[in-house]
Design a protein around this motif. Structure first.
Motif, PDB file in Angstrom:
ATOM      1  N   TRP A  49       0.803  -1.229   0.000  1.00 47.63           N
ATOM      2  CA  TRP A  49       0.000   0.000   0.000  1.00 47.63           C
ATOM      3  C   TRP A  49       0.832   1.272   0.000  1.00 47.63           C
ATOM      4  CZ3 TRP A  49      -1.748  -3.655   3.934  1.00 47.63           C
ATOM      5  CH2 TRP A  49      -2.826  -4.414   3.490  1.00 47.63           C
ATOM      6  N   GLY A  50       2.129   1.190  -0.182  1.00 49.46           N
ATOM      7  CA  GLY A  50       2.991   2.370  -0.107  1.00 49.46           C
ATOM      8  C   GLY A  50       2.737   3.393  -1.194  1.00 49.46           C
ATOM      9  N   ASP A  51       2.225   2.952  -2.348  1.00 49.16           N
ATOM     10  CA  ASP A  51       1.965   3.907  -3.421  1.00 49.16           C
ATOM     11  C   ASP A  51       0.818   4.842  -3.077  1.00 49.16           C
ATOM     12  OD1 ASP A  51       0.219   1.787  -3.512  1.00 49.16           O
ATOM     13  OD2 ASP A  51       0.054   1.763  -5.697  1.00 49.16           O
ATOM     14  N   ARG A  52      -0.013   4.476  -2.123  1.00 50.29           N
ATOM     15  CA  ARG A  52      -1.121   5.340  -1.691  1.00 50.29           C
ATOM     16  C   ARG A  52      -0.699   6.280  -0.566  1.00 50.29           C
ATOM     17  NH1 ARG A  52      -5.348   0.521  -1.015  1.00 50.29           N
ATOM     18  NH2 ARG A  52      -4.774  -0.559  -2.910  1.00 50.29           N
ATOM     19  N   LEU A  53       0.561   6.252  -0.178  1.00 50.65           N
ATOM     20  CA  LEU A  53       1.036   7.026   0.957  1.00 50.65           C
ATOM     21  C   LEU A  53       0.899   8.525   0.720  1.00 50.65           C
ATOM     22  CD1 LEU A  53       2.206   6.467   3.717  1.00 50.65           C
ATOM     23  CD2 LEU A  53       4.482   6.580   2.740  1.00 50.65           C
ATOM     24  N   GLU A  54       1.149   8.997  -0.493  1.00 52.26           N
ATOM     25  CA  GLU A  54       1.045  10.432  -0.775  1.00 52.26           C
ATOM     26  C   GLU A  54      -0.391  10.921  -0.589  1.00 52.26           C
ATOM     27  OE1 GLU A  54       3.461  12.646  -1.296  1.00 52.26           O
ATOM     28  OE2 GLU A  54       4.848  10.987  -0.961  1.00 52.26           O
ATOM     29  N   GLY A  55      -1.352  10.174  -1.089  1.00 49.84           N
ATOM     30  CA  GLY A  55      -2.755  10.547  -0.894  1.00 49.84           C
ATOM     31  C   GLY A  55      -3.151  10.501   0.568  1.00 49.84           C
ATOM     32  N   PHE A  56      -2.624   9.513   1.284  1.00 52.47           N
ATOM     33  CA  PHE A  56      -2.900   9.399   2.709  1.00 52.47           C
ATOM     34  C   PHE A  56      -2.340  10.604   3.454  1.00 52.47           C
ATOM     35  CE2 PHE A  56      -1.456   7.949   6.928  1.00 52.47           C
ATOM     36  CZ  PHE A  56      -2.690   7.659   7.487  1.00 52.47           C
ATOM     37  N   LYS A  57      -1.106  11.012   3.103  1.00 50.04           N
ATOM     38  CA  LYS A  57      -0.508  12.177   3.752  1.00 50.04           C
ATOM     39  C   LYS A  57      -1.342  13.433   3.479  1.00 50.04           C
ATOM     40  CE  LYS A  57       4.068  11.012   2.705  1.00 50.04           C
ATOM     41  NZ  LYS A  57       5.420  11.436   2.378  1.00 50.04           N
ATOM     42  N   ALA A  58      -1.814  13.587   2.261  1.00 50.22           N
ATOM     43  CA  ALA A  58      -2.629  14.759   1.928  1.00 50.22           C
ATOM     44  C   ALA A  58      -3.933  14.742   2.734  1.00 50.22           C
ATOM     45  CB  ALA A  58      -2.933  14.781   0.435  1.00 50.22           C
ATOM     46  N   ASP A  59      -4.548  13.562   2.864  1.00 51.51           N
ATOM     47  CA  ASP A  59      -5.779  13.460   3.650  1.00 51.51           C
ATOM     48  C   ASP A  59      -5.529  13.785   5.114  1.00 51.51           C
ATOM     49  OD1 ASP A  59      -7.139  12.751   1.387  1.00 51.51           O
ATOM     50  OD2 ASP A  59      -7.132  10.592   1.823  1.00 51.51           O
ATOM     51  N   VAL A  60      -4.419  13.290   5.662  1.00 48.31           N
ATOM     52  CA  VAL A  60      -4.090  13.570   7.063  1.00 48.31           C
ATOM     53  C   VAL A  60      -3.826  15.060   7.256  1.00 48.31           C
ATOM     54  CG1 VAL A  60      -2.349  13.198   8.848  1.00 48.31           C
ATOM     55  CG2 VAL A  60      -3.264  11.263   7.597  1.00 48.31           C
ATOM     56  N   ASN A  61      -3.091  15.674   6.331  1.00 48.58           N
ATOM     57  CA  ASN A  61      -2.825  17.115   6.435  1.00 48.58           C
ATOM     58  C   ASN A  61      -4.119  17.916   6.384  1.00 48.58           C
ATOM     59  OD1 ASN A  61      -0.077  16.852   6.701  1.00 48.58           O
ATOM     60  ND2 ASN A  61       0.330  17.105   4.518  1.00 48.58           N
ATOM     61  N   ARG A  62      -5.019  17.540   5.492  1.00 47.58           N
ATOM     62  CA  ARG A  62      -6.297  18.235   5.383  1.00 47.58           C
ATOM     63  C   ARG A  62      -7.108  18.079   6.674  1.00 47.58           C
ATOM     64  NH1 ARG A  62      -8.191  15.690   1.163  1.00 47.58           N
ATOM     65  NH2 ARG A  62      -6.731  16.751  -0.183  1.00 47.58           N
ATOM     66  N   ALA A  63      -7.097  16.860   7.231  1.00 48.09           N
ATOM     67  CA  ALA A  63      -7.851  16.620   8.464  1.00 48.09           C
ATOM     68  C   ALA A  63      -7.267  17.415   9.631  1.00 48.09           C
ATOM     69  CB  ALA A  63      -7.856  15.134   8.788  1.00 48.09           C
ATOM     70  N   THR A  64      -5.939  17.456   9.733  1.00 43.29           N
ATOM     71  CA  THR A  64      -5.341  18.222  10.835  1.00 43.29           C
ATOM     72  C   THR A  64      -5.569  19.716  10.648  1.00 43.29           C
ATOM     73  OG1 THR A  64      -3.202  18.167   9.708  1.00 43.29           O
ATOM     74  CG2 THR A  64      -3.586  16.508  11.408  1.00 43.29           C
ATOM     75  N   ASP A  65      -5.572  20.187   9.404  1.00 39.33           N
ATOM     76  CA  ASP A  65      -5.877  21.599   9.172  1.00 39.33           C
ATOM     77  C   ASP A  65      -7.305  21.920   9.604  1.00 39.33           C
ATOM     78  OD1 ASP A  65      -3.363  22.016   8.188  1.00 39.33           O
ATOM     79  OD2 ASP A  65      -3.957  21.987   6.070  1.00 39.33           O
ATOM     80  N   ASN A  66      -8.239  21.043   9.255  1.00 33.09           N
ATOM     81  CA  ASN A  66      -9.623  21.265   9.667  1.00 33.09           C
ATOM     82  C   ASN A  66      -9.759  21.205  11.184  1.00 33.09           C
ATOM     83  OD1 ASN A  66     -10.396  21.520   7.012  1.00 33.09           O
ATOM     84  ND2 ASN A  66     -11.071  19.398   6.827  1.00 33.09           N
ATOM     85  N   PHE A  67      -9.033  20.302  11.822  1.00 34.91           N
ATOM     86  CA  PHE A  67      -9.064  20.171  13.268  1.00 34.91           C
ATOM     87  C   PHE A  67      -8.523  21.439  13.925  1.00 34.91           C
ATOM     88  CE2 PHE A  67      -7.243  18.456  17.281  1.00 34.91           C
ATOM     89  CZ  PHE A  67      -8.438  18.017  17.848  1.00 34.91           C
ATOM     90  N   ALA A  68      -7.389  21.951  13.412  1.00 36.67           N
ATOM     91  CA  ALA A  68      -6.807  23.173  13.949  1.00 36.67           C
ATOM     92  C   ALA A  68      -7.726  24.364  13.705  1.00 36.67           C
ATOM     93  CB  ALA A  68      -5.439  23.419  13.322  1.00 36.67           C
ATOM     94  N   CYS A  69      -8.399  24.369  12.569  1.00 39.32           N
ATOM     95  CA  CYS A  69      -9.323  25.454  12.258  1.00 39.32           C
ATOM     96  C   CYS A  69     -10.483  25.473  13.252  1.00 39.32           C
ATOM     97  CB  CYS A  69      -9.843  25.300  10.826  1.00 39.32           C
ATOM     98  SG  CYS A  69     -10.885  26.649  10.293  1.00 39.32           S
TER      99      CYS A  69
END
Length: 147
Positions: free
Chosen positions: A39-59
């Motif tokens: 599943w390593g090829d999906r890591l970039e999309g996973f990182k983007a999703d995590v970043n988006r979620a943490t941004d929304n959480f911080a917001c």
């Protein structure tokens, strides 16, 4: 000059060796390497999703620090507060524009994928129809002979 990573999410000799070594040393390491290979090829999309979620959480925390009725806490300087509110409003407007552009681009990409899929399907159907038309048709009836 193109360089390829030695350890990338694929079945390469290096990743297989690391996976086997990981299982021999401590089985969760081998399992983690196996997961990375699969599943390593999906890591970039996973990182983007995590970043988006943490941004929304911080917001959500930023919104909760605002005073009652959406008012921001005063800094004690009215000119600074006015400037800050104007800048935040401008940034919100820019973010809305970027979000709209992202939605338009996503729709454009969906339309392109749909057009490509339709073209591939039409090509397949045309070649299938052509191959069926080129086959000699056999029927159960005997052709009549003029004589």
């Amino acid at each position: 000059m193109t360089q390829t990573a030695l350890i990338r999410p694929a079945w390469t000799p290096a990743t297989i060796a690391l996976m086997v070594l990981g299982f021999m040393v401590f089985w969760p390491l081998g399992l983690a390497m196996l997961a990375y290979i699969i599943w390593g090829d999906r890591l970039e999309g996973f990182k983007a999703d995590v970043n988006r979620a943490t941004d929304n959480f911080a917001c959500s925390f930023r919104k909760s620090t605002q005073g009652r009725h959406g008012m921001r806490a005063s800094s004690g300087n009215a000119a600074f507060d006015d400037w800050r509110d104007a800048e935040l409003a401008r940034l919100d407007e820019e973010r809305k524009k970027l979000d709209e552009m992202r939605r338009e681009f996503d729709q454009h990409m969906r339309d392109l994928r749909m057009a490509r899929d339709r073209e591939e399907f039409d090509r397949f159907m045309a070649s299938r129809q052509a191959s069926q038309n080129s086959k000699p048709r056999t029927s159960g009836s005997v052709p009549e002979i003029d004589g």
